[in-house]
Scaffold this motif. Structure first.
Motif, PDB file in Angstrom:
ATOM      1  N   THR A  54       0.834  -1.202   0.000  1.00 19.94           N
ATOM      2  CA  THR A  54       0.000   0.000   0.000  1.00 19.94           C
ATOM      3  C   THR A  54       0.866   1.247   0.000  1.00 19.94           C
ATOM      4  N   PHE A  55       0.211   2.409  -0.082  1.00 14.39           N
ATOM      5  CA  PHE A  55       0.878   3.700  -0.170  1.00 14.39           C
ATOM      6  C   PHE A  55       0.404   4.610   0.959  1.00 14.39           C
ATOM      7  N   GLY A  56       1.276   5.550   1.351  1.00  9.50           N
ATOM      8  CA  GLY A  56       0.853   6.513   2.361  1.00  9.50           C
ATOM      9  C   GLY A  56       1.940   7.501   2.719  1.00  9.50           C
ATOM     10  N   GLY A  57       1.545   8.510   3.491  1.00 12.08           N
ATOM     11  CA  GLY A  57       2.467   9.540   3.938  1.00 12.08           C
ATOM     12  C   GLY A  57       3.029   9.246   5.312  1.00 12.08           C
ATOM     13  N   ALA A  58       3.607  10.279   5.917  1.00 12.36           N
ATOM     14  CA  ALA A  58       4.363  10.113   7.153  1.00 12.36           C
ATOM     15  C   ALA A  58       3.541   9.530   8.301  1.00 12.36           C
ATOM     16  N   PHE A  59       2.290   9.964   8.422  1.00 17.84           N
ATOM     17  CA  PHE A  59       1.468   9.537   9.565  1.00 17.84           C
ATOM     18  C   PHE A  59       0.190   8.843   9.093  1.00 17.84           C
ATOM     19  N   SER A  60       0.300   8.089   8.028  1.00 19.78           N
ATOM     20  CA  SER A  60      -0.853   7.483   7.370  1.00 19.78           C
ATOM     21  C   SER A  60      -1.579   6.461   8.245  1.00 19.78           C
ATOM     22  N   ASN A  61      -2.882   6.674   8.437  1.00 17.08           N
ATOM     23  CA  ASN A  61      -3.713   5.666   9.110  1.00 17.08           C
ATOM     24  C   ASN A  61      -3.737   4.372   8.316  1.00 17.08           C
ATOM     25  N   ILE A  78       4.135  -4.282   2.767  1.00 17.26           N
ATOM     26  CA  ILE A  78       5.080  -3.319   2.211  1.00 17.26           C
ATOM     27  C   ILE A  78       4.398  -1.960   2.149  1.00 17.26           C
ATOM     28  N   GLY A  79       5.076  -0.952   2.631  1.00 16.01           N
ATOM     29  CA  GLY A  79       4.553   0.405   2.577  1.00 16.01           C
ATOM     30  C   GLY A  79       5.415   1.278   1.682  1.00 16.01           C
ATOM     31  N   ILE A  80       4.816   1.833   0.644  1.00 18.16           N
ATOM     32  CA  ILE A  80       5.507   2.782  -0.225  1.00 18.16           C
ATOM     33  C   ILE A  80       5.225   4.168   0.347  1.00 18.16           C
ATOM     34  N   ILE A  81       6.235   4.805   0.901  1.00 16.16           N
ATOM     35  CA  ILE A  81       6.054   6.001   1.714  1.00 16.16           C
ATOM     36  C   ILE A  81       6.476   7.253   0.944  1.00 16.16           C
ATOM     37  N   ARG A  82       5.589   8.242   0.956  1.00 19.69           N
ATOM     38  CA  ARG A  82       5.840   9.511   0.269  1.00 19.69           C
ATOM     39  C   ARG A  82       6.841  10.360   1.044  1.00 19.69           C
ATOM     40  N   GLY A  83       8.026  10.614   0.408  1.00 18.87           N
ATOM     41  CA  GLY A  83       9.039  11.456   1.036  1.00 18.87           C
ATOM     42  C   GLY A  83      10.309  10.690   1.353  1.00 18.87           C
ATOM     43  N   GLU A  84      11.325  10.864   0.518  1.00 18.48           N
ATOM     44  CA  GLU A  84      12.595  10.154   0.737  1.00 18.48           C
ATOM     45  C   GLU A  84      13.233  10.536   2.063  1.00 18.48           C
ATOM     46  N   PHE A 108      10.923   4.217   0.633  1.00 12.34           N
ATOM     47  CA  PHE A 108      10.713   5.658   0.647  1.00 12.34           C
ATOM     48  C   PHE A 108      11.029   6.226  -0.733  1.00 12.34           C
ATOM     49  N   ILE A 109      10.080   6.961  -1.281  1.00 12.70           N
ATOM     50  CA  ILE A 109      10.261   7.510  -2.621  1.00 12.70           C
ATOM     51  C   ILE A 109       9.979   9.012  -2.620  1.00 12.70           C
ATOM     52  N   SER A 110      10.462   9.694  -3.632  1.00  5.44           N
ATOM     53  CA  SER A 110      10.268  11.141  -3.725  1.00  5.44           C
ATOM     54  C   SER A 110       8.792  11.457  -3.964  1.00  5.44           C
ATOM     55  N   ALA A 112       7.695  13.359  -6.239  1.00  2.57           N
ATOM     56  CA  ALA A 112       7.472  13.296  -7.686  1.00  2.57           C
ATOM     57  C   ALA A 112       7.181  11.868  -8.124  1.00  2.57           C
ATOM     58  N   ALA A 113       7.961  10.920  -7.626  1.00  7.40           N
ATOM     59  CA  ALA A 113       7.746   9.512  -7.976  1.00  7.40           C
ATOM     60  C   ALA A 113       6.423   9.004  -7.412  1.00  7.40           C
ATOM     61  N   TYR A 114       6.052   9.521  -6.235  1.00  2.97           N
ATOM     62  CA  TYR A 114       4.821   9.083  -5.572  1.00  2.97           C
ATOM     63  C   TYR A 114       3.588   9.391  -6.407  1.00  2.97           C
ATOM     64  N   ARG A 115       3.654  10.430  -7.210  1.00  3.65           N
ATOM     65  CA  ARG A 115       2.512  10.794  -8.049  1.00  3.65           C
ATOM     66  C   ARG A 115       2.200   9.711  -9.084  1.00  3.65           C
ATOM     67  N   ASN A 116       3.119   8.782  -9.278  1.00  5.63           N
ATOM     68  CA  ASN A 116       2.921   7.695 -10.241  1.00  5.63           C
ATOM     69  C   ASN A 116       2.283   6.461  -9.605  1.00  5.63           C
ATOM     70  N   LYS A 117       1.772   6.612  -8.399  1.00  9.89           N
ATOM     71  CA  LYS A 117       1.287   5.449  -7.646  1.00  9.89           C
ATOM     72  C   LYS A 117       0.183   4.668  -8.351  1.00  9.89           C
ATOM     73  N   ASN A 118      -0.530   5.305  -9.276  1.00 10.11           N
ATOM     74  CA  ASN A 118      -1.582   4.607 -10.019  1.00 10.11           C
ATOM     75  C   ASN A 118      -1.155   4.239 -11.437  1.00 10.11           C
TER      76      ASN A 118
END
Length: 298
Positions: A54-61, A78-84, A108-110, A112-118
């Motif tokens: 899944t995907f999420g930010g720093a404090f993602s529920n 596996i967590g794909i986290i926004r913000g290197e 952890f990805i940038s 910019a890269a996170y915008r490609n999550k879909n």
């Protein structure tokens, strides 16, 4: 599973307000995340998938909920986290620290890269890296998630004239709309700025008995004000119910303000859905302390 319906006392009001404590379903997979994951976990097992991604930010529920669900149901996560930059601070981030303790692996990805999550090519690259996985989108919203959220409202709640819900990706409120009764009005309080959310919700429901009130996002996702923090703390003290600052705090602030403005007709029975998200309070308090601001009671 323990779900309570609590009445909220409001002075000099001509309406009744109740809150459905979905936050009490599970200590870590609380509220709407429990609902969203229910049928997705069943589907993952049917497909013989052993890994959830899944995907999420720093404090993602969502990230923490998936980590906990994976731990309890024998999935790798596996967590794909926004913000290197978070890779160097994960050990002091309460959300990521807990998810990691439950076995979640991070990438952890940038931003910019996170915008490609879909993006299909991006997802194929993740499959090459991590192998075959069951995908849970950011926020957890998909058709099966909405199916789970449709179980929030049952015949027991037919008496309510209005049902209020905080809105992130729109999946929870879409499920509530789908299972609502035609004479009920569903009101969504988005945590993000912008008008895009109505279109997203429309993709998941054909009903028209709903509206979005965008006056209470306090500047956008993750944005708070001193006034909001005071309201959350006062509400907790008076009613013994904690609210998070990203979703439920803003929703309840909006409901109280609308009641003061006589938005609801006399005699209305209002049901507010507590969607959980309380784990995010610790992360918000870290940010508030850095700004020398009042923190939220836990």
């Amino acid at each position: 599973m323990e779900i309570q319906l609590q009445k909220i006392k409001i002075e000099n009001a001509n309406v009744e307000l109740f809150i459905k404590r979905e936050d009490l379903i599970h200590p870590l997979i609380s509220g709407n995340k429990f609902r969203k994951l229910k049928y997705n976990l069943i589907q993952a097992q049917k497909e013989n998938k052993s890994t959830l991604l899944t995907f999420g930010g720093a404090f993602s529920n969502n990230v923490l909920a998936v980590a906990s669900a994976g731990y309890e149901n024998n999935f790798k996560t596996i967590g794909i986290i926004r913000g290197e930059e978070l890779a160097t601070t994960a050990e002091v981030n309460p959300t990521l620290q807990k998810a990691q303790s439950l076995g979640m692996q991070f990438k952890f990805i940038s931003r910019a890269a996170y915008r490609n999550k879909n993006n299909s090519e991006f997802l194929k690259d993740l499959e090459k890296e991590f192998g075959n996985f069951y995908l849970l989108p950011e926020g957890g919203t998909n058709d099966l998630a909405i199916l789970g959220c449709e179980e929030i409202l049952t015949n027991e709640y037919k008496k309510f004239t209005h049902v209020c819900c905080s809105v992130g990706t729109g999946g929870t409120i879409a499920g509530i709309i789908n299972s609502s009764f035609n004479d009920q009005q569903i009101i969504g309080f988005p945590s993000l700025k912008g008008d895009f959310i109505s279109k997203e919700i429309s993709n998941f429901t054909k009903k028209k008995n709903w509206s979005i009130d965008s006056d209470y996002h306090f500047g956008g996702y993750g944005k708070v004000s001193d006034n909001l923090i005071r309201f959350i703390n006062d509400f907790h003290q008076v009613h013994q119910i904690p609210l998070d600052p990203i979703y439920t705090g803003k929703m309840m602030f909006g409901i109280f303000d609308l009641i003061k403005k006589d938005y609801f007709e006399k005699g209305s029975k209002i049901l507010a859905i507590h969607t959980g998200g309380l784990q995010g309070i610790k992360g918000m308090n870290i940010l508030l302390k850095k700004q020398n601001k009042e923190t939220i009671y836990i």
